[in-house]
Design a protein around this motif. Structure first.
Motif, PDB file in Angstrom:
ATOM      1  N   THR A  92      49.622  -9.335  25.931  1.00 19.78           N
ATOM      2  CA  THR A  92      48.437  -9.044  25.134  1.00 19.78           C
ATOM      3  C   THR A  92      47.203  -9.302  25.980  1.00 19.78           C
ATOM      4  O   THR A  92      46.811 -10.446  26.217  1.00 19.78           O
ATOM      5  N   ASP A  93      46.610  -8.212  26.471  1.00 15.23           N
ATOM      6  CA  ASP A  93      45.493  -8.347  27.407  1.00 15.23           C
ATOM      7  C   ASP A  93      44.928  -6.954  27.689  1.00 15.23           C
ATOM      8  O   ASP A  93      45.414  -5.951  27.151  1.00 15.23           O
ATOM      9  N   THR A  94      43.914  -6.917  28.554  1.00 11.90           N
ATOM     10  CA  THR A  94      43.404  -5.645  29.063  1.00 11.90           C
ATOM     11  C   THR A  94      43.986  -5.427  30.453  1.00 11.90           C
ATOM     12  O   THR A  94      43.789  -6.255  31.350  1.00 11.90           O
ATOM     13  N   PHE A  95      44.704  -4.336  30.616  1.00  5.99           N
ATOM     14  CA  PHE A  95      45.387  -4.055  31.878  1.00  5.99           C
ATOM     15  C   PHE A  95      44.736  -2.852  32.564  1.00  5.99           C
ATOM     16  O   PHE A  95      44.240  -1.935  31.904  1.00  5.99           O
ATOM     17  N   VAL A  96      44.773  -2.876  33.895  1.00  9.08           N
ATOM     18  CA  VAL A  96      44.170  -1.808  34.692  1.00  9.08           C
ATOM     19  C   VAL A  96      45.275  -0.907  35.231  1.00  9.08           C
ATOM     20  O   VAL A  96      46.289  -1.385  35.757  1.00  9.08           O
ATOM     21  N   VAL A  97      45.076   0.390  35.088  1.00  6.85           N
ATOM     22  CA  VAL A  97      46.033   1.365  35.616  1.00  6.85           C
ATOM     23  C   VAL A  97      45.944   1.367  37.140  1.00  6.85           C
ATOM     24  O   VAL A  97      44.851   1.431  37.709  1.00  6.85           O
ATOM     25  N   THR A  98      47.089   1.275  37.791  1.00  7.91           N
ATOM     26  CA  THR A  98      47.146   1.301  39.250  1.00  7.91           C
ATOM     27  C   THR A  98      47.818   2.590  39.709  1.00  7.91           C
ATOM     28  O   THR A  98      48.305   3.383  38.898  1.00  7.91           O
ATOM     29  N   PRO A 108      53.435  -7.907  33.077  1.00  9.50           N
ATOM     30  CA  PRO A 108      54.188  -9.120  33.416  1.00  9.50           C
ATOM     31  C   PRO A 108      55.551  -9.154  32.722  1.00  9.50           C
ATOM     32  O   PRO A 108      55.666  -8.835  31.540  1.00  9.50           O
ATOM     33  N   GLN A 109      56.566  -9.506  33.486  1.00 10.48           N
ATOM     34  CA  GLN A 109      57.936  -9.726  33.018  1.00 10.48           C
ATOM     35  C   GLN A 109      58.697  -8.453  32.646  1.00 10.48           C
ATOM     36  O   GLN A 109      59.921  -8.476  32.561  1.00 10.48           O
ATOM     37  N   ARG A 120      46.898  10.396  25.986  1.00  6.51           N
ATOM     38  CA  ARG A 120      46.477   9.186  25.264  1.00  6.51           C
ATOM     39  C   ARG A 120      47.258   9.030  23.965  1.00  6.51           C
ATOM     40  O   ARG A 120      47.613   7.916  23.573  1.00  6.51           O
ATOM     41  N   SER A 121      47.511  10.138  23.291  1.00  5.53           N
ATOM     42  CA  SER A 121      48.246  10.081  22.025  1.00  5.53           C
ATOM     43  C   SER A 121      49.702   9.680  22.222  1.00  5.53           C
ATOM     44  O   SER A 121      50.375   9.291  21.267  1.00  5.53           O
ATOM     45  N   GLU A 122      50.206   9.764  23.452  1.00 10.43           N
ATOM     46  CA  GLU A 122      51.602   9.439  23.743  1.00 10.43           C
ATOM     47  C   GLU A 122      51.775   8.036  24.319  1.00 10.43           C
ATOM     48  O   GLU A 122      52.900   7.587  24.534  1.00 10.43           O
ATOM     49  N   LEU A 123      50.656   7.361  24.575  1.00 12.24           N
ATOM     50  CA  LEU A 123      50.721   6.072  25.265  1.00 12.24           C
ATOM     51  C   LEU A 123      51.484   5.021  24.466  1.00 12.24           C
ATOM     52  O   LEU A 123      52.336   4.307  25.011  1.00 12.24           O
ATOM     53  N   LYS A 124      51.203   4.916  23.182  1.00  9.35           N
ATOM     54  CA  LYS A 124      51.862   3.904  22.356  1.00  9.35           C
ATOM     55  C   LYS A 124      53.378   4.101  22.373  1.00  9.35           C
ATOM     56  O   LYS A 124      54.146   3.143  22.550  1.00  9.35           O
ATOM     57  N   GLY A 125      53.818   5.341  22.208  1.00 12.75           N
ATOM     58  CA  GLY A 125      55.251   5.620  22.225  1.00 12.75           C
ATOM     59  C   GLY A 125      55.886   5.311  23.564  1.00 12.75           C
ATOM     60  O   GLY A 125      57.013   4.792  23.625  1.00 12.75           O
ATOM     61  N   ARG A 126      55.167   5.623  24.653  1.00 19.00           N
ATOM     62  CA  ARG A 126      55.700   5.336  25.981  1.00 19.00           C
ATOM     63  C   ARG A 126      55.883   3.829  26.182  1.00 19.00           C
ATOM     64  O   ARG A 126      56.909   3.373  26.708  1.00 19.00           O
ATOM     65  N   LEU A 127      54.907   3.046  25.752  1.00 15.61           N
ATOM     66  CA  LEU A 127      55.009   1.594  25.893  1.00 15.61           C
ATOM     67  C   LEU A 127      56.119   1.025  25.014  1.00 15.61           C
ATOM     68  O   LEU A 127      56.878   0.143  25.440  1.00 15.61           O
ATOM     69  N   GLU A 128      56.224   1.516  23.788  1.00 19.19           N
ATOM     70  CA  GLU A 128      57.271   1.021  22.891  1.00 19.19           C
ATOM     71  C   GLU A 128      58.659   1.303  23.466  1.00 19.19           C
ATOM     72  O   GLU A 128      59.552   0.441  23.403  1.00 19.19           O
ATOM     73  N   THR A 129      58.840   2.489  24.026  1.00 19.25           N
ATOM     74  CA  THR A 129      60.139   2.835  24.616  1.00 19.25           C
ATOM     75  C   THR A 129      60.476   1.915  25.781  1.00 19.25           C
ATOM     76  O   THR A 129      61.615   1.445  25.924  1.00 19.25           O
ATOM     77  N   HIS A 130      59.467   1.647  26.621  1.00 19.13           N
ATOM     78  CA  HIS A 130      59.701   0.773  27.777  1.00 19.13           C
ATOM     79  C   HIS A 130      59.976  -0.663  27.329  1.00 19.13           C
ATOM     80  O   HIS A 130      60.928  -1.302  27.816  1.00 19.13           O
ATOM     81  N   LEU A 131      59.174  -1.168  26.401  1.00 23.83           N
ATOM     82  CA  LEU A 131      59.327  -2.561  25.973  1.00 23.83           C
ATOM     83  C   LEU A 131      60.619  -2.786  25.196  1.00 23.83           C
ATOM     84  O   LEU A 131      61.153  -3.904  25.178  1.00 23.83           O
ATOM     85  N   ALA A 132      61.135  -1.734  24.561  1.00 23.74           N
ATOM     86  CA  ALA A 132      62.376  -1.867  23.794  1.00 23.74           C
ATOM     87  C   ALA A 132      63.566  -2.220  24.686  1.00 23.74           C
ATOM     88  O   ALA A 132      64.599  -2.690  24.189  1.00 23.74           O
ATOM     89  N   GLN A 133      63.418  -2.022  25.993  1.00 25.88           N
ATOM     90  CA  GLN A 133      64.477  -2.420  26.919  1.00 25.88           C
ATOM     91  C   GLN A 133      64.540  -3.941  27.079  1.00 25.88           C
ATOM     92  O   GLN A 133      65.563  -4.481  27.515  1.00 25.88           O
ATOM     93  N   PHE A 134      63.441  -4.615  26.715  1.00 26.04           N
ATOM     94  CA  PHE A 134      63.356  -6.062  26.923  1.00 26.04           C
ATOM     95  C   PHE A 134      63.138  -6.837  25.618  1.00 26.04           C
ATOM     96  O   PHE A 134      63.472  -8.019  25.540  1.00 26.04           O
TER      97      PHE A 134
END
Length: 255
Positions: A92-98, A108-109, A120-134
């Protein structure tokens, strides 16, 4: 003969007010947009591109901006994204795109989230899919921020970070609005050395309350408000002066 201070101030306010009306007033038959809070989906962008192509406008700037979004996505190195993952303070923070062969988020982690081609409309889904692995059933909130340069004849020129759902006119207001020397009809939006919005289409979009996302803008784009020429400024002041006796006469008659 020098004008009294109070009258001079009134003239300044009238000129600034007229400029704001010029950029903010929609056409008489226009309805206020209700889509400013909705981020464009891939389907909507494809539909809009198809409409432009059917209208023979496939070579115009608007169509080119949409193609760029569909092909490359909305994110680039340096963009900032506010992320909140429920129960996960380290995420939970502000992250910079690299950049690592393409735009990406290093979280992190949980590692790297690739953003190449992501809207932009797909960002939430992309993050949820990635985080669901952890994480189990992650609850994610995201807010990308678009950094725009508001330059020229505004009260406080500079860089402004805004959510893409916000109307571009609100960002201009955040910059203090136009100065009395602004040429509202000459406003333009530039991307690099290319003008991507200008003239009547830009004024109409501002009047309709189009959001940053609806205008297909991205971080680094620059809104330029030019200065009126001396002759144009003189004609406007003369026009205001001509109307003052009539206004005074009308007020006198009313009383």
């Amino acid at each position: 003969m020098a004008l009294p201070m109070s009258l001079n101030r009134c003239l300044q306010l009238l000129v600034v007010g007229a400029a704001l009306v010029l950029i903010a007033a929609p056409p008489a038959n226009a309805q206020q947009s209700t889509q400013g809070t909705i981020l464009a989906t891939r389907e909507r962008l494809r539909d809009e591109l198809a409409r432009l192509e059917r209208a023979g406008a496939s070579g115009q700037a608007g169509a080119s901006l949409i193609r760029t979004r569909l092909e490359s996505g909305d994110f680039q190195a340096g963009d900032r994204i506010v992320i909140r993952v429920e129960g996960e303070p380290q995420l939970t923070d502000t992250f910079v795109v690299t950049s690592g062969g393409g735009p990406q988020l290093e979280l992190p982690q949980v590692g790297v989230v690739t953003l190449q081609g992501v809207l932009r409309s797909e960002l939430k889904g992309r993050l949820e899919t990635h985080l669901a692995q952890f994480l189990r059933s992650p609850v994610v909130q995201v807010q990308p921020l678009i950094r725009l340069l508001i330059d020229g004849e505004v009260v406080r020129p500079g860089y402004y970070a805004a959510a893409p759902q916000h109307p571009l006119a609100d960002v201009i207001a955040e910059a203090g609005g136009l100065t009395q020397h602004a040429k509202a009809s000459g406003m333009r939006v530039e991307r690099g050395a290319t003008s991507i919005w200008s003239g009547a289409p830009l004024r109409d979009a501002l009047g309709r309350g189009y959001s940053i996302d609806q205008l297909n803008l991205r971080a680094g784009d620059r809104l330029v408000v030019p200065t009126r020429g001396d002759s144009e400024r003189t004609l406007r002041i003369i026009g205001v002066l001509v109307t003052i006796p009539l206004a005074i006469f009308t007020i006198t008659r009313l009383h």
